[in-house]
Every structure is written in C-alpha cells, then in structure tokens.
Design a protein around this motif. Sequence first.
Motif, PDB file in Angstrom:
ATOM      1  N   THR A 157       0.852  -1.184   0.000  1.00 27.26           N
ATOM      2  CA  THR A 157       0.000   0.000   0.000  1.00 27.26           C
ATOM      3  C   THR A 157       0.888   1.234   0.000  1.00 27.26           C
ATOM      4  OG1 THR A 157      -1.789  -1.119   1.172  1.00 27.26           O
ATOM      5  CG2 THR A 157      -1.803   1.278   1.211  1.00 27.26           C
ATOM      6  N   ILE A 158       0.662   2.107  -0.958  1.00 27.99           N
ATOM      7  CA  ILE A 158       1.410   3.352  -1.071  1.00 27.99           C
ATOM      8  C   ILE A 158       0.538   4.457  -0.512  1.00 27.99           C
ATOM      9  CG2 ILE A 158       2.404   5.014  -2.695  1.00 27.99           C
ATOM     10  CD1 ILE A 158       2.539   2.535  -4.662  1.00 27.99           C
ATOM     11  N   VAL A 204       1.412  -0.783 -13.038  1.00 26.63           N
ATOM     12  CA  VAL A 204       1.936   0.458 -12.484  1.00 26.63           C
ATOM     13  C   VAL A 204       2.663   1.244 -13.568  1.00 26.63           C
ATOM     14  CG1 VAL A 204       3.622   1.407 -10.853  1.00 26.63           C
ATOM     15  CG2 VAL A 204       2.072  -0.416 -10.122  1.00 26.63           C
ATOM     16  N   GLN A 205       3.495   0.576 -14.341  1.00 26.83           N
ATOM     17  CA  GLN A 205       4.282   1.254 -15.374  1.00 26.83           C
ATOM     18  C   GLN A 205       3.379   1.919 -16.420  1.00 26.83           C
ATOM     19  OE1 GLN A 205       7.646   1.722 -15.253  1.00 26.83           O
ATOM     20  NE2 GLN A 205       7.223   3.155 -16.906  1.00 26.83           N
ATOM     21  N   GLN A 206       2.364   1.217 -16.859  1.00 28.48           N
ATOM     22  CA  GLN A 206       1.448   1.774 -17.856  1.00 28.48           C
ATOM     23  C   GLN A 206       0.698   2.981 -17.289  1.00 28.48           C
ATOM     24  OE1 GLN A 206      -1.822  -0.739 -19.125  1.00 28.48           O
ATOM     25  NE2 GLN A 206      -1.787   0.170 -21.165  1.00 28.48           N
ATOM     26  N   ALA A 207       0.278   2.895 -16.045  1.00 28.34           N
ATOM     27  CA  ALA A 207      -0.436   4.007 -15.413  1.00 28.34           C
ATOM     28  C   ALA A 207       0.460   5.237 -15.317  1.00 28.34           C
ATOM     29  CB  ALA A 207      -0.944   3.602 -14.038  1.00 28.34           C
ATOM     30  N   ILE A 208       1.710   5.041 -14.935  1.00 23.88           N
ATOM     31  CA  ILE A 208       2.648   6.163 -14.843  1.00 23.88           C
ATOM     32  C   ILE A 208       2.803   6.826 -16.211  1.00 23.88           C
ATOM     33  CG2 ILE A 208       5.065   6.803 -14.469  1.00 23.88           C
ATOM     34  CD1 ILE A 208       5.094   4.616 -12.250  1.00 23.88           C
ATOM     35  N   GLU A 209       2.987   6.020 -17.246  1.00 24.14           N
ATOM     36  CA  GLU A 209       3.158   6.556 -18.598  1.00 24.14           C
ATOM     37  C   GLU A 209       1.944   7.365 -19.047  1.00 24.14           C
ATOM     38  OE1 GLU A 209       4.041   3.113 -20.978  1.00 24.14           O
ATOM     39  OE2 GLU A 209       5.964   2.812 -19.973  1.00 24.14           O
ATOM     40  N   LEU A 260       2.706   6.459  -7.651  1.00 26.53           N
ATOM     41  CA  LEU A 260       2.933   5.118  -8.213  1.00 26.53           C
ATOM     42  C   LEU A 260       4.408   4.807  -8.411  1.00 26.53           C
ATOM     43  CD1 LEU A 260      -0.001   5.002 -10.745  1.00 26.53           C
ATOM     44  CD2 LEU A 260       0.284   3.521  -8.743  1.00 26.53           C
ATOM     45  N   LYS A 261       5.206   5.820  -8.619  1.00 23.83           N
ATOM     46  CA  LYS A 261       6.650   5.604  -8.784  1.00 23.83           C
ATOM     47  C   LYS A 261       7.265   4.922  -7.566  1.00 23.83           C
ATOM     48  CE  LYS A 261       7.729   9.144 -12.174  1.00 23.83           C
ATOM     49  NZ  LYS A 261       8.492  10.367 -12.429  1.00 23.83           N
ATOM     50  N   GLN A 262       6.624   5.086  -6.413  1.00 20.83           N
ATOM     51  CA  GLN A 262       7.115   4.458  -5.182  1.00 20.83           C
ATOM     52  C   GLN A 262       7.016   2.926  -5.267  1.00 20.83           C
ATOM     53  OE1 GLN A 262       5.363   6.134  -1.631  1.00 20.83           O
ATOM     54  NE2 GLN A 262       5.443   8.186  -2.501  1.00 20.83           N
ATOM     55  N   ALA A 263       6.154   2.426  -6.150  1.00 22.74           N
ATOM     56  CA  ALA A 263       5.958   0.972  -6.263  1.00 22.74           C
ATOM     57  C   ALA A 263       7.009   0.328  -7.161  1.00 22.74           C
ATOM     58  CB  ALA A 263       4.567   0.666  -6.811  1.00 22.74           C
ATOM     59  N   LEU A 264       7.761   1.140  -7.906  1.00 28.56           N
ATOM     60  CA  LEU A 264       8.750   0.558  -8.838  1.00 28.56           C
ATOM     61  C   LEU A 264      10.032   0.152  -8.148  1.00 28.56           C
ATOM     62  CD1 LEU A 264       8.345   2.878 -11.922  1.00 28.56           C
ATOM     63  CD2 LEU A 264       7.353   0.641 -11.544  1.00 28.56           C
ATOM     64  N   GLY A 284       2.820  -5.691  -9.261  1.00 29.93           N
ATOM     65  CA  GLY A 284       2.931  -4.692 -10.310  1.00 29.93           C
ATOM     66  C   GLY A 284       1.613  -4.228 -10.909  1.00 29.93           C
ATOM     67  N   ILE A 285       0.492  -4.690 -10.344  1.00 35.51           N
ATOM     68  CA  ILE A 285      -0.837  -4.331 -10.845  1.00 35.51           C
ATOM     69  C   ILE A 285      -1.574  -3.515  -9.780  1.00 35.51           C
ATOM     70  CG2 ILE A 285      -3.060  -5.213 -11.694  1.00 35.51           C
ATOM     71  CD1 ILE A 285      -0.697  -5.806 -13.566  1.00 35.51           C
ATOM     72  N   ILE A 286      -2.236  -2.456 -10.209  1.00 38.78           N
ATOM     73  CA  ILE A 286      -2.990  -1.608  -9.292  1.00 38.78           C
ATOM     74  C   ILE A 286      -4.286  -2.328  -8.923  1.00 38.78           C
ATOM     75  CG2 ILE A 286      -4.177   0.602  -9.028  1.00 38.78           C
ATOM     76  CD1 ILE A 286      -2.129   1.653 -11.186  1.00 38.78           C
ATOM     77  N   ARG A 287      -4.516  -2.501  -7.634  1.00 41.42           N
ATOM     78  CA  ARG A 287      -5.714  -3.198  -7.146  1.00 41.42           C
ATOM     79  C   ARG A 287      -6.771  -2.260  -6.585  1.00 41.42           C
ATOM     80  NH1 ARG A 287      -5.309  -7.473 -10.053  1.00 41.42           N
ATOM     81  NH2 ARG A 287      -3.404  -8.616  -9.705  1.00 41.42           N
TER      82      ARG A 287
END
Length: 77
Positions: A2-3, A49-54, A73-77, A22-25
């Motif tokens: 959880t971020i 997460v990566q797609q959402a950031i982009e 979301l960058k915190q999850a990478l 790596g998937i937003i829930r």
Amino acid sequence: MTITYRPKGVCSRLMQVEVEDGIIRKVEVKGGCSGNLQGISRLLVGMSVQQAIERLEGGLKPTSCPDQLAQALKQAL
C-alpha cells in the motif's frame, strides 16, 4: 503493498494505492474533485503500475491530480 502519498500543489490531501505484483488493485483519494478522481481511480484498477505512470505523468502541468498519482505510483517501482 500500500502506497500512501501526500500530493503537492493540488486540492487532494491524501492518495492511497494498493499494488500487487505490479498491478494496481485499489485507488483512494481524499479531497479534490470527487467525481473526476473516482473515475480515474476506477480506470486504474487492473492496470500495470508502469502503464499508469506513462499515461498519467506530465500533461499540461505537474500540479494535476493525475500527475500526482503518477508520482505516488513511482514508489511501487
């Protein structure tokens, strides 16, 4: 994971994002434009997460709620 993120330069006061493998829930935003943020939150569920950031980062100004969600979301990478 959880971020928890306190956005800067926007009306929203707090953003919480649950990420699993790596998937937003789940996305919750306190404050801000409720209808818009609920819509954005629902669209993000199931996205990587990566797609959402982009998709969210940048835009016309870095002080938008979508950009601030990207920063969280960058915190999850």
